[in-house]
Structures are given as C-alpha cells and as structure tokens.
Design a protein around this motif. Structure first.
Motif, PDB file in Angstrom:
ATOM      1  N   GLY A   1       0.872  -1.169   0.000  1.00  0.00           N
ATOM      2  CA  GLY A   1       0.000   0.000   0.000  1.00  0.00           C
ATOM      3  C   GLY A   1       0.904   1.211   0.000  1.00  0.00           C
ATOM      4  O   GLY A   1       2.098   1.112  -0.309  1.00  0.00           O
ATOM      5  N   ILE A   2       0.326   2.339   0.321  1.00  0.00           N
ATOM      6  CA  ILE A   2       1.119   3.571   0.323  1.00  0.00           C
ATOM      7  C   ILE A   2       0.923   4.320   1.633  1.00  0.00           C
ATOM      8  O   ILE A   2       0.022   4.017   2.410  1.00  0.00           O
ATOM      9  N   CYS A   3       1.768   5.301   1.837  1.00  0.00           N
ATOM     10  CA  CYS A   3       1.614   6.265   2.922  1.00  0.00           C
ATOM     11  C   CYS A   3       1.207   7.600   2.314  1.00  0.00           C
ATOM     12  O   CYS A   3       1.599   7.930   1.193  1.00  0.00           O
ATOM     13  N   CYS A   4       0.413   8.358   3.069  1.00  0.00           N
ATOM     14  CA  CYS A   4       0.137   9.754   2.730  1.00  0.00           C
ATOM     15  C   CYS A   4       0.421  10.595   3.956  1.00  0.00           C
ATOM     16  O   CYS A   4       0.346  10.115   5.084  1.00  0.00           O
ATOM     17  N   GLN A   5       0.725  11.863   3.720  1.00  0.00           N
ATOM     18  CA  GLN A   5       1.018  12.727   4.858  1.00  0.00           C
ATOM     19  C   GLN A   5      -0.207  13.544   5.258  1.00  0.00           C
ATOM     20  O   GLN A   5      -0.297  13.980   6.403  1.00  0.00           O
ATOM     21  N   THR A   6      -1.112  13.766   4.321  1.00  0.00           N
ATOM     22  CA  THR A   6      -2.295  14.571   4.640  1.00  0.00           C
ATOM     23  C   THR A   6      -3.545  13.802   4.229  1.00  0.00           C
ATOM     24  O   THR A   6      -3.505  12.925   3.357  1.00  0.00           O
ATOM     25  N   LEU A   7      -4.655  14.197   4.846  1.00  0.00           N
ATOM     26  CA  LEU A   7      -5.937  13.593   4.505  1.00  0.00           C
ATOM     27  C   LEU A   7      -6.301  13.894   3.048  1.00  0.00           C
ATOM     28  O   LEU A   7      -6.811  13.033   2.332  1.00  0.00           O
ATOM     29  N   GLY A   8      -6.022  15.117   2.607  1.00  0.00           N
ATOM     30  CA  GLY A   8      -6.315  15.486   1.220  1.00  0.00           C
ATOM     31  C   GLY A   8      -5.555  14.616   0.227  1.00  0.00           C
ATOM     32  O   GLY A   8      -6.089  14.220  -0.818  1.00  0.00           O
ATOM     33  N   GLU A   9      -4.301  14.298   0.548  1.00  0.00           N
ATOM     34  CA  GLU A   9      -3.541  13.373  -0.314  1.00  0.00           C
ATOM     35  C   GLU A   9      -4.229  12.020  -0.370  1.00  0.00           C
ATOM     36  O   GLU A   9      -4.366  11.419  -1.443  1.00  0.00           O
ATOM     37  N   ALA A  10      -4.652  11.549   0.798  1.00  0.00           N
ATOM     38  CA  ALA A  10      -5.301  10.226   0.852  1.00  0.00           C
ATOM     39  C   ALA A  10      -6.589  10.240   0.029  1.00  0.00           C
ATOM     40  O   ALA A  10      -6.883   9.281  -0.693  1.00  0.00           O
TER      41      ALA A  10
END
Ligand SMILES: *Cc1c(COP(=O)(O)O)cnc(C)c1O
Length: 368
Positions: free
Chosen positions: A68-77
């Motif tokens: 999977g991936i990581c995101c730093q912000t909710l908007g990115e997710a």
C-alpha cells in the motif's frame, strides 16, 4: 489545473518550460531496485506518496509489490482513493472535527489507517468512526528522536495503545516509528548510529506491549536514507521510503551501501537571457524548491546555479561563456523532490527524448 506543457509523442525540444520531467527509464529502474533490495528481508514496502502525489505512480508501486502507500495529509489520501488506491496509512495526526469526519467517511471507501499521539484525539476518532459505522485502525506514533510528532517510547506508548484497543470503533494496528532527520545524515556511520539507537527503543517498546498482551501487527518507519537498517532490524515489518522514486540533489549527498537510486526527476528550463559571465533561465523559486539548497544543472557541473528569484534562475558561466545560448534547454536536479513536485500540475514523462506520457499530479496542493 493548468494545461499540460507538452503533447504526447512530441520531442522534448517542444516542451514548454519550466516543466517537470520524469525520466521513465531511470524511474522504472528505481522502482525495481527498491523491490530487489528488500528481497530476503521480512518487511513489506509501504511507499510514501507525499513524494509524488500521483495515483498513477502509487499504482506502479503497488503493482510491483508494495502493500500500500503512505500519505502525509488527509487530502492526499482522498486524491489517492479517488485515483484507485485501496490501502493507505496516513503517517500523521488528523485533528479537528471536520477532518475527522472526512477521515471516517473515506474509510468507508478504502482501507485507511491513521496515526495518533493524543488521548483526546483518540476519543474524537472513536466517536466519528462510530457515527460512520467503521472500525478505524490506528497506529501509535512513537517519537524515536526526531522530536516532531509522537509519544515517548515505553510506558506512554503502552498507555495509548491500550486506550485504542479498549475503544469500540478503533482498532490497535501497531506503531509508527520514523526518524526523518536521520534520513539526511550524509555520513553512513553516523546515520547508522542514530538509527541503531532508535531501533533499540522500538524493540523495547514492542516487547513491552507484547508483555501486556498487545501484539504490534505493524511496525512502520524508515525512509530512503535508512530503510535498509530498519529492514534488517528484525523489529520493523514495514518501510516507508518515498524519495527513492525520484531522488534529488540533497539525497545524492547521502552516501551509503544501499542500492544506487538515480535522479529521475528534473525541472526542464530554458535560457532566456545571456550577458557576460551570466545566463538566466526560466526556472526560479516557483519552479524548484530551495529549502535543501540550489538545484544542480544535470551533466554540467561547470555551470553553478547561483541564486533564484520568483521566475529567474541565475547561472554562472566562468569557463566558457560561449557554451550557453538564449533558447537552450537545461535539466535541473531539484534540491528537494517533494516540495518541487507540489509546484506542478503535470509530470512530463520522457523516454528517448520523446514525451511518452503526461501524468496529472492529482494531490498537488492537497495540504489539508
Ligand atoms: C517523508 C516521510 C517518509 C519518506 O521519507 P523519504 O526520505 O522521502 O524516503 C516516510 N515516513 C514519514 C512519516 C515521512 O514523513
């Protein structure tokens, strides 16, 4: 969103500048080298998408084996889920009522995990997950020396993990222990020393949790500069490297025994003025981030990029002032890849001097 600066199948000379280039051959080699370097280690790759902000790149990482991936912000997710990504760890705290509701709503659509380091935040996450009818997996973020977010290792981590496990609509999903500063320690011995100290804090904490009946299904951390140390530690089971897909001028100064990741990201720029010992290009500080130093001109070490204004980059021409003319294109290696990407709407993907693809940077600016 701006119009793409190029057309598919046109030569690179027709790309309008400044533009963000991906060298597809180098990029694909970087993807493969990461996967190869993890063979034989009992860890999964959860690539950090804050580097590229692009669901197409995330899908390449997942199809080559990332869990999977990581995101730093909710908007990115949100942008990643919209682009088809199914499994995301938000490596950060999500705070404030509106965002927590968005997080709970998003977890109806995909597998989303989040980090937390605060008891009141857990209460809010639990309440929102309850309203949306989801069971939200939460990792305790542990401070292992970066002094950014995170509770201290040991007893404070145990207390928060217990609180997650006791809540009806949350699930304890492990710990995140990431040391961002360690990634950029240039000297390998010093870097290893810092990470070894951090790993032993993580090991003690995982053991403490286990002694209290809490198994860490996920111990996640490590970036491009250190991930092989975490991978070999026997205690981490996920690594979160991000910059390896592109690299940048600062990361090329970080020496080590790991695989050689190539520069795959460039700012294409055009010389717009020439006089005396100076050339000016059209890539200034709105085209390449300067927080980790000036960009470097690819394959032209004799031409230092001295300084930047908004839309102007100053190049010094000492040796051979005839070597650059107005209209010439140059490739710049950005000082820092992630914030540079955030300045563009499009990747112009190049192979053999031809534009092969245009990928939208869908999560560009998704900072909240
Ligand atoms: C930025 C970041 C990463 C990725 O680090 P790179 O140095 O870009 O590989 C991983 N985890 C967290 C929490 C980060 O903030």
């Amino acid at each position: 969103m701006s119009l793409p600066p190029a057309r598919i199948a046109s030569p690179i000379a027709d790309v309008e500048t400044p533009a963000l280039l991906v060298d597809l051959d180098a990029y694909e080699r970087n993807l493969d080298r990461m996967v190869d370097s993890l063979k034989g280690h009992p860890v999964r790759l959860r690539a950090h998408a804050k580097t590229h902000k692009c669901p197409i790149i995330a899908s390449h990482q997942v199809s080559r084996g990332a869990v999977g991936i990581c995101c730093q912000t909710l908007g990115e997710a949100e942008a990643m889920v919209f682009g088809g990504v199914r499994n995301i760890l938000i490596t950060n705290q999500v705070v404030s009522a509106g965002k927590i509701r968005r997080l709970a709503a998003l977890s109806k659509q995909a597998d989303i995990m989040v980090c937390a380091d605060d008891e009141a935040n857990l209460r809010d996450l639990d309440a929102a997950a309850d309203v949306f009818g989801v069971r939200l997996p939460v990792l305790v973020e542990v401070n292992i020396g970066q002094n950014r977010c995170g509770v201290e290792p040991g007893a404070p981590t145990l207390a928060l993990a217990r609180s997650i496990a006791a809540r009806r609509s949350l699930r304890f999903a492990g710990i995140q222990a990431y040391h961002g500063k360690a990634q950029h320690i240039y000297e390998p011995g010093q870097r290893a020393k810092v990470v070894d100290g951090a790993v032993s804090l993580v090991r003690q904490t995982v053991d403490l949790l286990r002694a209290h009946g809490l198994e860490c299904e996920r111990v996640s951390g490590g970036g491009t500069g250190t991930y092989l140390i975490e991978a070999a530690s026997g205690v981490y089971n996920e690594v979160q490297a991000g910059s390896y897909v592109f690299m940048d001028a600062d990361y090329q100064r970080v020496r080590g025994e790991g695989p050689t990741f190539e520069n795959a990201l460039f700012v294409l720029t055009t010389v717009i003025s020439r006089s005396g010992g100076r050339a000016v290009c059209d890539a200034g500080l709105k085209a390449s981030s300067l927080d980790s130093g000036m960009p470097v001109v690819q394959n032209r070490p004799e031409i230092p990029y001295l300084s930047a204004a908004d839309e102007h980059g100053m190049l010094q021409l000492d040796g051979d002032p005839g070597s650059l003319c107005v209209g010439d294109q140059l490739r710049l290696i950005p000082g820092h890849c992630d914030p540079t990407v955030n300045l563009y709407d499009w990747y112009v993907c190049i192979r053999g001097g031809i534009v092969e693809a245009l990928w939208p940077i869908s999560a560009r600016g998704a900072n909240s």
